[in-house]
Design a protein around this motif. Structure first.
Motif, PDB file in Angstrom:
ATOM      1  N   PHE A   1      53.139  32.401  53.996  1.00  0.00           N
ATOM      2  CA  PHE A   1      52.571  33.109  53.574  1.00  0.00           C
ATOM      3  C   PHE A   1      53.246  33.855  52.443  1.00  0.00           C
ATOM      4  O   PHE A   1      52.763  34.296  51.215  1.00  0.00           O
ATOM      5  N   LYS A   2      54.698  33.543  52.127  1.00  0.00           N
ATOM      6  CA  LYS A   2      55.368  34.035  51.217  1.00  0.00           C
ATOM      7  C   LYS A   2      55.470  33.071  50.496  1.00  0.00           C
ATOM      8  O   LYS A   2      56.413  31.788  50.753  1.00  0.00           O
ATOM      9  N   VAL A   3      55.109  33.529  48.598  1.00  0.00           N
ATOM     10  CA  VAL A   3      55.036  32.463  47.849  1.00  0.00           C
ATOM     11  C   VAL A   3      55.395  33.472  46.776  1.00  0.00           C
ATOM     12  O   VAL A   3      56.032  34.079  46.677  1.00  0.00           O
ATOM     13  N   ASN A   4      56.221  32.176  45.846  1.00  0.00           N
ATOM     14  CA  ASN A   4      56.762  32.909  44.462  1.00  0.00           C
ATOM     15  C   ASN A   4      55.851  31.733  43.605  1.00  0.00           C
ATOM     16  O   ASN A   4      55.776  31.051  43.028  1.00  0.00           O
ATOM     17  N   PRO A   5      55.129  32.304  42.516  1.00  0.00           N
ATOM     18  CA  PRO A   5      54.352  33.412  42.402  1.00  0.00           C
ATOM     19  C   PRO A   5      53.919  34.372  44.056  1.00  0.00           C
ATOM     20  O   PRO A   5      53.364  33.454  44.506  1.00  0.00           O
ATOM     21  N   PRO A   6      53.325  35.763  44.380  1.00  0.00           N
ATOM     22  CA  PRO A   6      52.843  35.573  45.387  1.00  0.00           C
ATOM     23  C   PRO A   6      51.554  36.284  45.877  1.00  0.00           C
ATOM     24  O   PRO A   6      50.646  35.949  44.240  1.00  0.00           O
ATOM     25  N   LEU A   7      50.962  36.038  46.564  1.00  0.00           N
ATOM     26  CA  LEU A   7      49.647  35.768  46.902  1.00  0.00           C
ATOM     27  C   LEU A   7      49.412  37.029  46.467  1.00  0.00           C
ATOM     28  O   LEU A   7      49.616  38.145  46.573  1.00  0.00           O
ATOM     29  N   ARG A   8      48.112  36.973  45.322  1.00  0.00           N
ATOM     30  CA  ARG A   8      47.306  38.437  44.999  1.00  0.00           C
ATOM     31  C   ARG A   8      46.459  38.712  45.171  1.00  0.00           C
ATOM     32  O   ARG A   8      45.672  38.299  46.684  1.00  0.00           O
ATOM     33  N   THR A   9      45.632  39.965  44.752  1.00  0.00           N
ATOM     34  CA  THR A   9      43.522  40.252  45.377  1.00  0.00           C
ATOM     35  C   THR A   9      43.084  39.632  44.621  1.00  0.00           C
ATOM     36  O   THR A   9      43.315  38.642  44.086  1.00  0.00           O
ATOM     37  N   GLN A  10      42.335  40.271  45.406  1.00  0.00           N
ATOM     38  CA  GLN A  10      41.224  38.664  45.392  1.00  0.00           C
ATOM     39  C   GLN A  10      40.149  39.501  44.329  1.00  0.00           C
ATOM     40  O   GLN A  10      40.056  37.909  43.879  1.00  0.00           O
ATOM     41  N   ALA A  11      40.308  39.667  43.245  1.00  0.00           N
ATOM     42  CA  ALA A  11      40.549  40.383  41.937  1.00  0.00           C
ATOM     43  C   ALA A  11      41.073  38.892  41.513  1.00  0.00           C
ATOM     44  O   ALA A  11      40.212  38.246  40.518  1.00  0.00           O
ATOM     45  N   ASP A  12      42.252  38.802  41.532  1.00  0.00           N
ATOM     46  CA  ASP A  12      42.653  37.624  40.969  1.00  0.00           C
ATOM     47  C   ASP A  12      42.429  35.875  41.018  1.00  0.00           C
ATOM     48  O   ASP A  12      42.207  35.649  40.720  1.00  0.00           O
ATOM     49  N   VAL A  13      42.102  36.212  42.767  1.00  0.00           N
ATOM     50  CA  VAL A  13      41.478  34.740  42.985  1.00  0.00           C
ATOM     51  C   VAL A  13      39.741  34.786  42.266  1.00  0.00           C
ATOM     52  O   VAL A  13      40.072  33.789  41.717  1.00  0.00           O
ATOM     53  N   ASP A  14      39.162  35.624  42.054  1.00  0.00           N
ATOM     54  CA  ASP A  14      38.046  35.212  41.174  1.00  0.00           C
ATOM     55  C   ASP A  14      38.665  34.865  39.935  1.00  0.00           C
ATOM     56  O   ASP A  14      37.551  33.788  39.005  1.00  0.00           O
ATOM     57  N   ALA A  15      39.878  35.540  39.229  1.00  0.00           N
ATOM     58  CA  ALA A  15      40.358  35.042  37.552  1.00  0.00           C
ATOM     59  C   ALA A  15      40.325  33.873  37.446  1.00  0.00           C
ATOM     60  O   ALA A  15      40.177  32.992  36.623  1.00  0.00           O
ATOM     61  N   VAL A  16      41.141  33.669  38.189  1.00  0.00           N
ATOM     62  CA  VAL A  16      42.144  32.515  38.757  1.00  0.00           C
ATOM     63  C   VAL A  16      40.737  31.241  38.149  1.00  0.00           C
ATOM     64  O   VAL A  16      40.460  30.055  37.841  1.00  0.00           O
ATOM     65  N   ARG A  17      39.570  31.213  39.241  1.00  0.00           N
ATOM     66  CA  ARG A  17      38.763  30.062  39.793  1.00  0.00           C
ATOM     67  C   ARG A  17      37.979  30.793  38.693  1.00  0.00           C
ATOM     68  O   ARG A  17      37.861  29.722  37.789  1.00  0.00           O
ATOM     69  N   ALA A  18      37.661  30.989  38.695  1.00  0.00           N
ATOM     70  CA  ALA A  18      36.921  31.585  36.887  1.00  0.00           C
ATOM     71  C   ALA A  18      37.191  30.701  35.559  1.00  0.00           C
ATOM     72  O   ALA A  18      37.523  29.685  34.952  1.00  0.00           O
TER      73      ALA A  18
END
Length: 431
Positions: A271-288
């Motif tokens: 699960f280590k990646v660049n850029p890192p895994l972000r928060t659920q709020a970020d996931v929701d924003a990129v999906r939108a």
């Protein structure tokens, strides 16, 4: 070859006739030669072959992690007919000689069309522009340039790169990461990093570079692509820049559509990646952002690593994940099955837009229509499967999706009408 009963873009059902690598008929019925191979695509969705503008094939130099052959095979299984191979190889793809080597090897293998990405700076060191013009005018005809893995941090160098690329209609694809703000970082900076005691990678380190670069691109009138956008703030900056007429595109990775920093709690370096895994709020924003067109492309950032670089303590582990074979399933799970995208939208973000950004739209990302190249993928949206990283065609198995059930996948891929991947369902037809 006749592909019968396919659902074109998930809409109308049609039959597709392919002759000599070209689509020659599309309709409810077609007149086909008696000796044509017949493919029954009942229940399957036909899309233009997928295009990835962000793939790491590691060759030359790190063939222990991946080769152009194994990466191409993995891409074909994922439904891709074209990939753009990133420049951070050994030696770096910063000369015409290296990109032509990658391009020629891709042609020799012939599973997908491999388009090399050229480095922006010599050796990815950020101080001297590479031979972008020579790479652009080489046999490889490079149009995407990136120091991915490193940020072109110097604003003067970045401005010059944008101006230089403009002369041959190239695009600078920026790894947006301020190195001073992320020194020693291990994961997203937030509540989870504080609880785990791991050095944080703040969202502002991405957002500040994107903000600077869209201003530079607007100033010089050049094309900019944002690699692996991952934060809500980045979505807003790109949305603002597009509203101002800046020629900017952005890509999001499947793992940033599905996973959050909560996954890091087990210290599993997959699960280590660049850029890192972000928060659920970020996931929701990129999906939108993907749904409303602010984000243009889903790209994989397929980043293979050998076991020894991942099966170790978190701090020492390499950053990156493989993702070519799981991309369609994740997009279906996060975007299609949730109603955020249609399958026609999937064709746009995974085929048409990436082909246009890479300036290969004369060959890839074409409509399924008469006279077009027969680059096709058939997707079974009702074929649930559990990801097993050890079964990947990639030379590496550093997938974070092991054990996750995905709802569908590519079951057949055709490059100029030639099958490059077939599920057992179709193998008999081509025997």
């Amino acid at each position: 070859m006749v592909i019968e009963n396919a659902s074109l873009y998930g809409d109308t059902t049609a039959t597709i006739l392919v002759e000599d690598g070209v689509i020659t008929a599309v309709g409810a019925t077609v007149d086909a030669p008696d000796d044509a191979v017949v493919v029954d695509a009942t229940g399957l969705i036909a899309l233009p072959g997928l295009v990835d503008i962000h793939t790491h094939l590691r060759e030359p130099g790190r063939e222990d992690a991946e080769t152009i052959e194994t990466g191409s095979r993995s891409a074909a299984i994922g439904g891709f007919t074209a990939v753009h191979a990133m420049a951070n190889t050994t030696p770096v793809a910063d000369t015409a000689g290296v990109v032509e080597q990658v391009w020629s090897r891709g042609k020799e293998i012939g599973l997908v069309d491999v388009y090399p990405v050229g480095a922006v700076t010599v050796g990815l060191d950020g101080t001297q522009l590479s031979e972008m013009g020579a790479m652009a005018h080489s046999k490889a005809r490079v149009r995407i340039f990136s120091d991915d893995g490193k940020c072109v941090h110097d604003p003067v160098i970045m401005r010059r790169a944008l101006e230089y690329a403009k002369t041959f209609d190239g695009v600078i694809s920026q790894h947006a990461q301020d190195p001073r703000l992320t020194e020693g970082s291990q994961m997203h900076e937030g509540e989870v990093s504080a609880e785990l005691g791991l050095a944080g990678w703040p969202a502002v380190a991405e957002e500040s570079i994107i903000a600077r670069d869209v201003l530079l691109a607007g100033h010089v009138g050049s094309r900019l692509n944002v690699c692996h956008l991952s934060t809500a703030g980045s979505v807003e900056i790109v949305r603002w820049a597009k509203s101002r007429g800046v020629d900017v595109t952005a890509e999001v990775m499947p793992h940033h559509l599905l996973l959050t920093d909560e996954s890091v709690r087990g210290y599993n370096a997959r699960f280590k990646v660049n850029p890192p895994l972000r928060t659920q709020a970020d996931v929701d924003a990129v999906r939108a952002g993907l749904a409303d067109g602010t984000i243009d492309v889903v790209a994989t950032d397929h980043a293979p690593h050998p076991d020894e670089d991942k099966d170790c303590e978190w701090a020492a582990a390499a950053m990156g994940m493989i993702g070519l074979e799981t991309a369609v399933g994740i997009v279906q799970k996060t975007m299609v099955d949730t109603g955020a995208l249609t399958w026609r939208d999937v064709a746009r973000v995974m085929s048409e837009a990436p082909a246009r950004i890479g300036r290969v739209e004369d060959e890839h990302g074409r409509p399924i229509a008469v006279g077009e190249p027969a680059h096709l993928t058939l997707i079974d949206p009702a074929d649930p499967w559990t990801v097993d990283p050890s079964a990947s065609a990639s030379r590496s198995n550093n997938s974070p999706f092991g054990g996750i059930e995905l709802p569908g996948r590519a079951v057949a891929t055709f490059l100029r009408g030639v099958p490059t991947h077939l599920s057992p369902r179709f193998e008999g037809a081509f025997a």
